[in-house]
Design a protein around this motif. Structure first.
Motif, mmCIF file in Angstrom:
data_model
loop_
_atom_site.group_PDB
_atom_site.id
_atom_site.type_symbol
_atom_site.label_atom_id
_atom_site.label_comp_id
_atom_site.label_asym_id
_atom_site.label_seq_id
_atom_site.Cartn_x
_atom_site.Cartn_y
_atom_site.Cartn_z
ATOM 1 N N CYS A 150 2.073 6.870 -0.407
ATOM 2 C CA CYS A 150 2.943 7.475 0.617
ATOM 3 C C CYS A 150 4.309 7.834 0.041
ATOM 4 C CB CYS A 150 3.115 6.523 1.787
ATOM 5 S SG CYS A 150 1.595 5.869 2.479
ATOM 6 N N LEU B 72 -8.069 8.556 0.016
ATOM 7 C CA LEU B 72 -7.489 7.258 -0.340
ATOM 8 C C LEU B 72 -8.509 6.122 -0.309
ATOM 9 C CD1 LEU B 72 -4.163 7.548 1.712
ATOM 10 C CD2 LEU B 72 -4.494 8.008 -0.720
ATOM 11 N N LEU C 231 0.825 -1.209 0.000
ATOM 12 C CA LEU C 231 0.000 0.000 0.000
ATOM 13 C C LEU C 231 0.860 1.261 0.000
ATOM 14 C CD1 LEU C 231 -2.674 -1.106 2.623
ATOM 15 C CD2 LEU C 231 -3.175 -0.435 0.262
ATOM 16 N N LEU D 155 -9.147 4.012 2.021
ATOM 17 C CA LEU D 155 -8.602 2.792 2.607
ATOM 18 C C LEU D 155 -9.578 2.199 3.595
ATOM 19 C CD1 LEU D 155 -4.968 4.033 3.406
ATOM 20 C CD2 LEU D 155 -5.704 2.744 1.393
ATOM 21 N N VAL E 246 -2.290 8.299 9.438
ATOM 22 C CA VAL E 246 -2.806 7.617 8.257
ATOM 23 C C VAL E 246 -4.258 8.018 7.999
ATOM 24 C CG1 VAL E 246 -3.322 5.382 7.210
ATOM 25 C CG2 VAL E 246 -1.207 5.692 8.510
ATOM 26 N N GLU F 254 -6.707 -1.823 5.998
ATOM 27 C CA GLU F 254 -5.593 -1.246 5.233
ATOM 28 C C GLU F 254 -4.905 -0.137 6.020
ATOM 29 O OE1 GLU F 254 -6.951 -2.011 0.608
ATOM 30 O OE2 GLU F 254 -7.891 -0.367 1.725
ATOM 31 N N VAL F 255 -5.679 0.636 6.755
ATOM 32 C CA VAL F 255 -5.089 1.661 7.634
ATOM 33 C C VAL F 255 -4.168 0.986 8.651
ATOM 34 C CG1 VAL F 255 -5.580 3.337 9.474
ATOM 35 C CG2 VAL F 255 -6.931 3.359 7.364
ATOM 36 N N LEU G 208 -0.887 -0.278 7.043
ATOM 37 C CA LEU G 208 0.085 0.797 6.798
ATOM 38 C C LEU G 208 0.811 1.163 8.092
ATOM 39 C CD1 LEU G 208 -1.513 3.387 4.331
ATOM 40 C CD2 LEU G 208 0.729 2.298 4.127
ATOM 41 N N ALA H 269 -1.778 3.783 -1.687
ATOM 42 C CA ALA H 269 -1.792 4.837 -0.672
ATOM 43 C C ALA H 269 -0.882 6.005 -1.032
ATOM 44 C CB ALA H 269 -1.395 4.272 0.689
ATOM 45 N N ASN I 44 -5.997 9.528 4.761
ATOM 46 C CA ASN I 44 -7.096 8.745 4.182
ATOM 47 C C ASN I 44 -8.296 9.631 3.844
ATOM 48 O OD1 ASN I 44 -8.183 6.295 3.272
ATOM 49 N ND2 ASN I 44 -9.195 5.906 5.221
#
Length: 346
Positions: A223, A313, A216, A315, A293, A319-320, A323, A221, A297
């Motif tokens: 990042c 995002l 991600l 997410l 995050v 998924e959060v 990450l 994501a 998001n």
């Protein structure tokens, strides 16, 4: 040229400053075999100015100065007070407490891997560690000791006087105090994390959750749009919306560059050992990595200067969490530089 395109060009030029930095610091700084600074796996050789090559004696002197509260007016604050090794080289508070209990308006940035920064401080007002090192000493909110007074105080301590003569061939000066502290700060390095071992071929270095988070991080994501390279920073400045809903937002980089497009932009911090240096963001407003995050998001805080890299995002909660796991587990050094205060000169 559209504003976003112009800002992206400026960031590209800023990131390209790494090449200029290497030219500036001199060929000697590129020697990976340099035995003085031990570089953890996953990181490149440490650059240093041509006029300030590291030596063991200079680093030891800088370490003493870094931990010495006598560099503050009332002998109560050292560099390590706000950049504490036990707290990720930050201080675990939203804002640092300085002279007579005063507090600034920004979170203490970590010193971890600051050797690789093109700019120092959240707004990039210092172009080198040498320039950064003496700023807090003279700052009336922080250590509140003028540099001439600091020099005089250090030169009255026989143990320091002897060391400065040995290392620099002179008594302490503003310039060589800065050089000594900066030389020590270049040894505050963290690498050799599970991510580095994964990248080197050990596919079992990351837990399943951390591996999902890694995918991600470098994928959906986004990042790595800003947290890129070995030190997980593009060395540029971005408006991610933090604090922009305040009555009078901190203008960040604009105060230095005087460019309207830099309004609310702050330097991208490293994510190495990020789990140790909370709270997060330039104003210390986010207490946990999960909050960080979740901020991304939701697409940050909308404002006129929000970076084009910031968008919703979408997410999932899982998924959060993945990450966060990648950052906590995958980027935590196996050889964290947990330095202790040395014996100080008398």
């Amino acid at each position: 040229m559209p504003r976003n395109a112009c800002r992206k060009l400026v960031r590209t030029l800023i990131a390209g400053g790494a090449a200029a930095l290497l030219i500036h610091v001199g060929v000697a700084s590129l020697l990976a075999a340099d035995p003085v600074i031990k570089v953890p796996a996953g990181l490149p050789p440490v650059p240093f100015p041509a006029d300030n090559p590291p030596t063991a004696e200079k680093i030891a002197l800088g370490k003493q100065l870094y931990f010495d509260k006598r560099l503050s007016r009332d002998n109560t604050i050292s560099c390590a007070s706000c950049h504490d090794p036990a707290k990720g080289y930050s201080n675990a508070d939203q804002f640092a407490t300085g002279f007579k209990g005063q507090k600034g308006g920004r979170n203490s940035p970590t010193v971890l891997n600051a050797a690789y920064n093109n700019f120092q401080f959240w707004d990039g007002r210092a172009g080198s560690l040498e320039e950064q090192a003496v700023g807090p000493i003279a700052n009336p909110i922080e250590m509140n000791l003028t540099l001439p007074e600091a020099v005089d105080r250090i030169n009255k301590i026989p143990g320091y006087k002897e060391q400065f003569q040995k290392v620099f061939g002179s008594d302490a000066t503003e310039d060589n105090i800065a050089k000594a502290i900066a030389s020590y700060e270049r040894t505050i390095l963290c690498g050799d994390a599970p991510y580095d071992r994964f990248k080197a071929g050990d596919k079992k270095a990351l837990s399943p959750a951390a591996e999902r988070g890694r995918v991600l991080f470098f994928g959906r994501a986004a990042c790595s749009s800003c947290h890129s390279g070995p030190n997980f920073t593009d060395n540029a400045f971005h408006n991610i919306g933090v604090g922009m809903d305040a009555k009078k937002p901190d203008e960040g980089r604009k105060t230095i560059s005087k460019l309207g497009g830099d309004t609310g932009s702050f330097k991208t911090p490293t994510l190495r050992d990020i789990a140790k240096s909370g709270p997060y963001m330039h104003d210390g407003s986010l207490k946990t990595l999960k909050e960080v995050v979740e901020h991304y998001n939701k697409g940050g805080v909308p404002n006129e200067f929000l970076d084009e890299e910031i968008f919703k995002l979408n997410l999932t909660p899982q998924e959060v969490d993945d990450l966060v796991t990648f950052m906590k587990e995958g980027l935590t050094s196996s050889s964290y530089p947990d330095h202790k205060m040395p014996e100080l000169p008398k």
